[in-house]
Design an enzyme around this catalytic site. Structure first.
Site, PDB file in Angstrom:
ATOM      1  N   ASP A  88      21.074  79.588  20.624  1.00  0.00           N
ATOM      2  CA  ASP A  88      20.899  78.917  19.139  1.00  0.00           C
ATOM      3  C   ASP A  88      20.812  77.233  19.630  1.00  0.00           C
ATOM      4  OD1 ASP A  88      20.484  77.713  16.923  1.00  0.00           O
ATOM      5  OD2 ASP A  88      22.188  78.622  16.080  1.00  0.00           O
ATOM      6  N   GLU A  95      29.661  52.793  38.133  1.00  0.00           N
ATOM      7  CA  GLU A  95      31.128  52.180  38.388  1.00  0.00           C
ATOM      8  C   GLU A  95      31.522  52.433  37.012  1.00  0.00           C
ATOM      9  OE1 GLU A  95      30.707  48.851  42.008  1.00  0.00           O
ATOM     10  OE2 GLU A  95      30.817  48.252  39.584  1.00  0.00           O
ATOM     11  N   GLU A 113      34.259  52.782  34.474  1.00  0.00           N
ATOM     12  CA  GLU A 113      35.597  52.482  34.071  1.00  0.00           C
ATOM     13  C   GLU A 113      36.262  53.222  32.942  1.00  0.00           C
ATOM     14  OE1 GLU A 113      35.177  47.879  35.398  1.00  0.00           O
ATOM     15  OE2 GLU A 113      35.121  48.179  33.556  1.00  0.00           O
ATOM     16  N   GLU A 168      42.022  48.621  37.170  1.00  0.00           N
ATOM     17  CA  GLU A 168      41.196  47.531  36.740  1.00  0.00           C
ATOM     18  C   GLU A 168      41.965  46.469  35.974  1.00  0.00           C
ATOM     19  OE1 GLU A 168      38.352  46.025  36.462  1.00  0.00           O
ATOM     20  OE2 GLU A 168      37.200  47.244  37.927  1.00  0.00           O
ATOM     21  N   GLU A 171      39.297  52.342  37.866  1.00  0.00           N
ATOM     22  CA  GLU A 171      38.357  52.527  38.305  1.00  0.00           C
ATOM     23  C   GLU A 171      38.114  53.463  39.435  1.00  0.00           C
ATOM     24  OE1 GLU A 171      34.467  50.421  40.567  1.00  0.00           O
ATOM     25  OE2 GLU A 171      35.283  49.475  38.523  1.00  0.00           O
ATOM     26  N   HIS A 211      29.009  49.478  35.698  1.00  0.00           N
ATOM     27  CA  HIS A 211      27.830  48.923  36.070  1.00  0.00           C
ATOM     28  C   HIS A 211      26.913  49.860  36.961  1.00  0.00           C
ATOM     29  CE1 HIS A 211      31.049  45.389  36.090  1.00  0.00           C
ATOM     30  NE2 HIS A 211      30.449  45.522  34.899  1.00  0.00           N
ATOM     31  N   ARG A 228      28.845  37.269  38.887  1.00  0.00           N
ATOM     32  CA  ARG A 228      29.250  38.215  38.008  1.00  0.00           C
ATOM     33  C   ARG A 228      29.174  37.759  36.417  1.00  0.00           C
ATOM     34  NH1 ARG A 228      31.854  39.928  42.670  1.00  0.00           N
ATOM     35  NH2 ARG A 228      31.875  42.424  42.836  1.00  0.00           N
ATOM     36  N   GLU A 267      22.379  45.276  40.432  1.00  0.00           N
ATOM     37  CA  GLU A 267      23.407  45.727  39.650  1.00  0.00           C
ATOM     38  C   GLU A 267      22.892  45.300  38.225  1.00  0.00           C
ATOM     39  OE1 GLU A 267      28.203  45.381  39.205  1.00  0.00           O
ATOM     40  OE2 GLU A 267      26.975  44.060  40.261  1.00  0.00           O
ATOM     41  N   ARG A 285      24.456  45.394  34.603  1.00  0.00           N
ATOM     42  CA  ARG A 285      25.951  45.392  34.190  1.00  0.00           C
ATOM     43  C   ARG A 285      26.213  45.704  32.845  1.00  0.00           C
ATOM     44  NH1 ARG A 285      29.232  42.896  37.621  1.00  0.00           N
ATOM     45  NH2 ARG A 285      30.553  41.742  36.218  1.00  0.00           N
TER      46      ARG A 285
END
Length: 442
Positions: A55, A133, A135, A188, A195, A244, A315, A332, A334
């Site tokens: 269902d 990645e 966390e 972290e 992480e 990320h 970053r 990457e 982020r």
């Protein structure tokens, strides 16, 4: 397929498996499953070939009650045992695809949405890889039911400040039993935050892995007497949890983002792909950072990627190009967080990047200064805009972006959009302790 089915049945028989879990996700990315007892291993053959009727009207984002019948069919490639369940009369698991009773793929299945997007890219000769990645926080509850970080460790701490060393060891061993290739694990930035990164792979396998990763970590840590949360921002004043996503395009086993003769050794495809991510990032935010709480993380001051720009190693930008080149060249993105549905998130990111390539979207020049240090006038002078600051802004950005809407599809987009509107409406009518403390004396 017959050979794959035969190998699965042999493994079930060898291990004496008694139960099989058939797993899928709803529109939010929340795992759902049914457990089927096996009287004999050969019972699995019919399930693998024909699937089981269920269902679908009670699953978020699926179908109405007047069209409730759907078929759940295991993907034999996803077979694995569950290491946190008893070995004797143990449990195995398959990730499943959803079909209509007539055998057509169900358009509301998030896994199908990603498979469809990957097939479209494959027809153009592209293979899309993702390395996330995710966390997470390990927390415990006090006598009043309030949650607290399980330790006071910070980035890369060691024992005794880092109280998660043994926990991460158990998690890594459990993940390896599930065939994860774990690259690293560490504490972290925030107290109680961790992480565990795993190797990049084909986007479908990676999306399956993210769902398995979250389920496994919660189950293993629960046995230790703690809770795991992938909530983006569980604690005020601390960094939140992101996911990320490192992305690359391959063709004929060659990384298309790498060009030894290109500027910064990046190909034109890499530049245009970044251009697409940046162009569509306001709408993407609604898919990759899909909760009210996501926007408590995406605020300046906590290393959060809120500025729509890219840098080579920077970053503080939304998009970053790590220093690795050759086959390791990657982009990457982020702003995703682990509350997202990875199937929808990866499909939307790929469509955004491919739109950048198709329409040759120029990302401009890289930003190599600390964007976090710019004030409003500095951001305006450099032409840097910011991501949506709330789910309200994000779902309105999604409403205007045809590329990301089409990535979600005609079935999922309207339901996803309405769910986000409802989530915002539910939130905005609440009265919080902060408001009482601030405004009670007015």
């Amino acid at each position: 397929m017959e050979d794959k089915i035969g190998k699965v049945i042999q493994e079930i028989e060898r291990c004496g498996t008694k139960f099989v879990r058939l797993q899928f996700v709803d529109i939010h990315g929340t795992p759902k499953n049914m457990a089927v007892p096996l009287v004999k291993p050969d019972d699995m053959e019919d399930i693998l070939k024909d699937g089981l009727l269920f269902d679908g009207s009670s699953v978020a984002g699926f179908v109405n009650i007047n069209e409730s019948d759907l078929i759940i069919k295991p993907d034999p490639e996803t077979f694995s045992h569950l290491p946190w369940r008893p070995e004797e009369k143990g449990v195995c698991r398959f990730i499943c695809d959803i079909y209509w009773p007539d055998g057509k793929p169900f358009e509301g299945d998030p896994r199908y949405i990603l498979k469809r997007t990957l097939e479209k890219a494959k027809n153009d000769g592209y293979e899309y890889n993702v390395g996330p990645e995710p966390e997470f926080f390990i927390v415990e509850k006090d006598e009043d039911g309030r949650i607290h970080p399980h330790d006071n460790g910070v980035y890369f701490d060691v024992e005794p400040v880092d109280q998660g060393t043994d926990m991460r060891r158990e998690l890594v061993l459990g993940l390896e039993e599930l065939k994860f290739e774990v690259e690293a694990s560490h504490h972290e930035v925030a107290p109680g935050q961790h992480e565990i990164s795993f190797k990049f792979d084909d986007a479908l396998k990676t999306a399956d892995a993210v769902i398995t990763f979250k389920q496994a970590i919660k189950a293993i840590v629960d046995k230790m007497g703690y809770l795991v949360t992938f909530m983006p921002k569980p604690f005020f004043g601390e960094n939140g949890s992101g996911m990320h996503c490192h992305q690359s395009l391959f063709k004929h086993s060659e990384n298309l983002f790498y060009d030894p003769e290109g500027k910064n050794q990046l190909s034109q495809e890499a530049m245009y792909f970044m251009g697409g991510l940046l162009k569509h990032s306001p709408a993407l935010a609604c898919v990759v950072a899909p909760t009210i709480n996501s926007y408590k993380r995406l605020v300046p001051g906590y290393e959060a990627p809120v500025y729509i720009s890219y840098g080579l190693k920077n970053r503080s930008t939304l998009v970053r190009v790590p220093a690795s080149r050759g086959k390791g060249t990657r982009i990457e993105f982020r702003c995703p967080d682990p509350s997202c549905n990875p199937y929808l998130a990866f499909a939307a990111m790929l469509e955004a990047g491919m739109d950048g390539i198709k329409n040759k979207v120029d990302p401009g020049e890289p930003v190599e200064i600390d964007v976090f240090g710019l004030d409003e006038s500095g951001l305006e002078e450099m032409g840097i805009k910011t991501l949506p600051s709330s789910l309200w802004e994000a779902y309105h950005a999604l409403e205007k972006d045809e590329v990301i809407k089409n990535a979600l599809g005609e079935h999922i987009y309207p339901q996803f959009y309405q769910l986000k509107r409802k989530e915002w409406d539910d939130y905005r009518i609440q009265v919080f302790r902060y408001e009482q403390d601030k405004y009670l004396q007015i």
